[in-house]
Write an enzyme that holds these catalytic residues in place. Structure first.
Site, PDB file in Angstrom:
ATOM      1  N   LYS A 186       0.444  -9.491  -8.633  1.00  0.00           N
ATOM      2  CA  LYS A 186       1.413  -8.573  -8.783  1.00  0.00           C
ATOM      3  C   LYS A 186       2.655  -9.061  -9.758  1.00  0.00           C
ATOM      4  O   LYS A 186       2.608 -10.085  -9.829  1.00  0.00           O
ATOM      5  CB  LYS A 186       1.794  -8.061  -7.615  1.00  0.00           C
TER       6      LYS A 186
HETATM    7  C1  LIG Z   1      -2.265  -4.727  -4.698  1.00  0.00           C
HETATM    8  C2  LIG Z   1      -1.942  -3.401  -3.983  1.00  0.00           C
HETATM    9  C3  LIG Z   1      -2.122  -2.987  -2.602  1.00  0.00           C
HETATM   10  C4  LIG Z   1      -2.396  -4.274  -1.550  1.00  0.00           C
HETATM   11  O1  LIG Z   1      -1.724  -5.282  -1.629  1.00  0.00           O
HETATM   12  P1  LIG Z   1      -2.369  -6.873  -0.741  1.00  0.00           P
HETATM   13  O2  LIG Z   1      -0.915  -7.506  -1.079  1.00  0.00           O
HETATM   14  O3  LIG Z   1      -3.253  -7.205  -1.825  1.00  0.00           O
HETATM   15  O4  LIG Z   1      -2.875  -6.583   0.255  1.00  0.00           O
HETATM   16  C5  LIG Z   1      -1.814  -1.889  -1.940  1.00  0.00           C
HETATM   17  N1  LIG Z   1      -1.728  -0.748  -2.717  1.00  0.00           N
HETATM   18  C6  LIG Z   1      -1.908  -0.918  -4.215  1.00  0.00           C
HETATM   19  C7  LIG Z   1      -1.695   0.254  -5.242  1.00  0.00           C
HETATM   20  C8  LIG Z   1      -2.073  -2.264  -4.948  1.00  0.00           C
HETATM   21  O5  LIG Z   1      -1.989  -2.334  -6.270  1.00  0.00           O
END
Ligand SMILES: *Cc1c(COP(=O)(O)O)cnc(C)c1O
Length: 397
Positions: A186
């Site tokens: 992210k």
């Molecule tokens: C990455 C992501 C998540 C989940 O996040 P994690 O930290 O990997 O559990 C949820 N929703 C969206 C849209 C994402 O891109």
């Protein structure tokens, strides 16, 4: 994105503080900490960056969604409306609580279509979960109106859109609760981490207790704390929070780079008459973490992806054929492949889902190409990439 592309001394320093005092846990051990509270400091920075009253850090973005829903009282048998285009985390987080995911179509914003949402509302609907995919947003005015009219909770998953804005509010801060992920890929990363944000004090207090075994966090003796209600462990560690603390301070630097790189690619692709771009609702400003565009049809989109591969253009996807992000390939969900028994209501709902088609979503996702915008590209690399992309698209349409 992702933020790890720019790791450096700032991240190292925050992490070293934690290693030096040895307190890896975010709660307690006051005497040993030498004043270092990385999770608390990150919550405070996020409050400012996201212009909200309360922030609760958790272990990841998926747990942020579960904690957000639980904190507002969503649970067994409640229906939560979610989009067909998202990450598998959306339905996982709903199912964990015994709630029922109800999938509905997206529109040309690549976010929830408010008309499809309204049509899916039943007496069991408790919440609408909008997912701000790939750095942009759904039509939030229309969705807020539907939620208000039907007295539904609006939960905003802004995991892929930190830094985006709508009517001058940060994405994630528009719904009743917002969710963020700081996983490794992210824009802001902790390795693993997440956050729930809200302006509602009760939801916040619930999130604070629920994510730490129901502990009331009164006083400074953990052993003596009471448990007003049941909770689980969705805590973040100080090690993760330390990295996030350095990263959140660099958010505006990251957004600036994303915007520059996005703009070079978008300007180049704009020269091709057959290419159109995803609709950004009025008042919306993308985070520029992805560039999304449409080709005339699924066939040209697939051909373009092939030509991208041949010419070395990576990190671009057509999600129609993707296992993670689009309903078409979620067979484990449709077939209710669970390790443990699911409730009768959930099995019924998944049975209905397995028979359903989503023509409107197929129309947009089939023609869409989504390209990640990297933070590590040099200007020269982006310009070269733009030329290759234009050539590949022209040869495929
Ligand atoms: C990455 C992501 C998540 C989940 O996040 P994690 O930290 O990997 O559990 C949820 N929703 C969206 C849209 C994402 O891109």
């Amino acid at each position: 994105m992702p933020g790890f592309e720019r790791f450096g001394d700032l991240e190292r320093k925050e992490l070293q503080d934690v290693l030096d005092n040895g307190v890896l846990m975010r709660y307690g051990f006051d005497g040993m900490r030498n004043g270092h509270w990385k999770a608390k400091a990150l919550e405070s920075e996020l409050k400012t960056a996201l212009q909200c009253d309360y922030v609760q850090l958790v272990s990841n973005g998926t747990s942020a969604v579960s904690v957000a829903l639980a904190s507002a009282g969503v649970g067994a048998g409640d229906e939560v409306i979610m989009p067909t285009f998202t990450f598998v985390a959306s339905f996982e987080a709903i199912l964990l609580l015994g709630a029922i995911p109800v999938l509905v179509d997206i529109d040309d914003t690549l976010g929830l279509d408010s008309k499809a949402v309204e049509a899916a509302i039943t007496s069991k609907t408790k919440a609408v979960m909008v997912v701000q995919m790939c750095g942009s947003m759904a039509n939030m005015n229309a969705l807020s109106q539907v939620c208000e009219k039907h007295n539904l909770l609006l939960v905003e998953d802004a995991c892929q859109a930190i830094g985006g804005r709508y009517n001058d509010k940060p994405l994630g801060s528009i719904g009743d609760l917002g969710c963020f992920s700081f996983d490794f890929v992210k824009t802001v990363t902790c390795g693993e981490g997440g956050a729930v944000i809200t302006n509602n004090e009760e939801y916040y207090t619930n999130a604070d207790h629920f994510s730490d075994h129901g502990h009331d966090h009164v006083g400074n003796d953990r052993g003596a704390e009471t448990h007003p209600f049941l909770g689980y462990n969705f805590r973040i560690s100080e090690l993760h929070a330390a990295v996030g603390l350095a990263q959140i301070r660099r958010l505006s630097e990251f957004l600036e780079v994303q915007k520059i790189n996005y703009t070079i690619l978008r300007d180049a692709l704009s020269q091709i008459p057959e290419v159109t771009f995803r609709t950004v609702p009025d008042g919306g400003q993308e985070s520029y973490s992805f560039l999304n565009f449409f080709l005339p049809n699924l066939e040209t989109a697939r051909k373009t992806i092939e030509s991208f591969k041949e010419s070395g253009v990576d990190v671009c996807w057509n999600y129609y054929d993707n296992n993670w992000h689009y309903v078409r390939k979620w067979n484990h969900l449709k077939d209710a492949k669970s390790l443990f028994p699911l409730s009768k209501e959930i099995k019924e709902a998944l049975g209905i889902l397995s028979e359903k088609t989503f023509t409107q979503s197929d129309h947009y996702i089939g023609r869409n190409i989504s390209c990640l915008i990297k933070l590590s590209w040099t200007e020269e690399e982006v310009k070269e990439r733009a030329i290759k992309m234009v050539e590949a698209i022209r040869s495929s349409i």
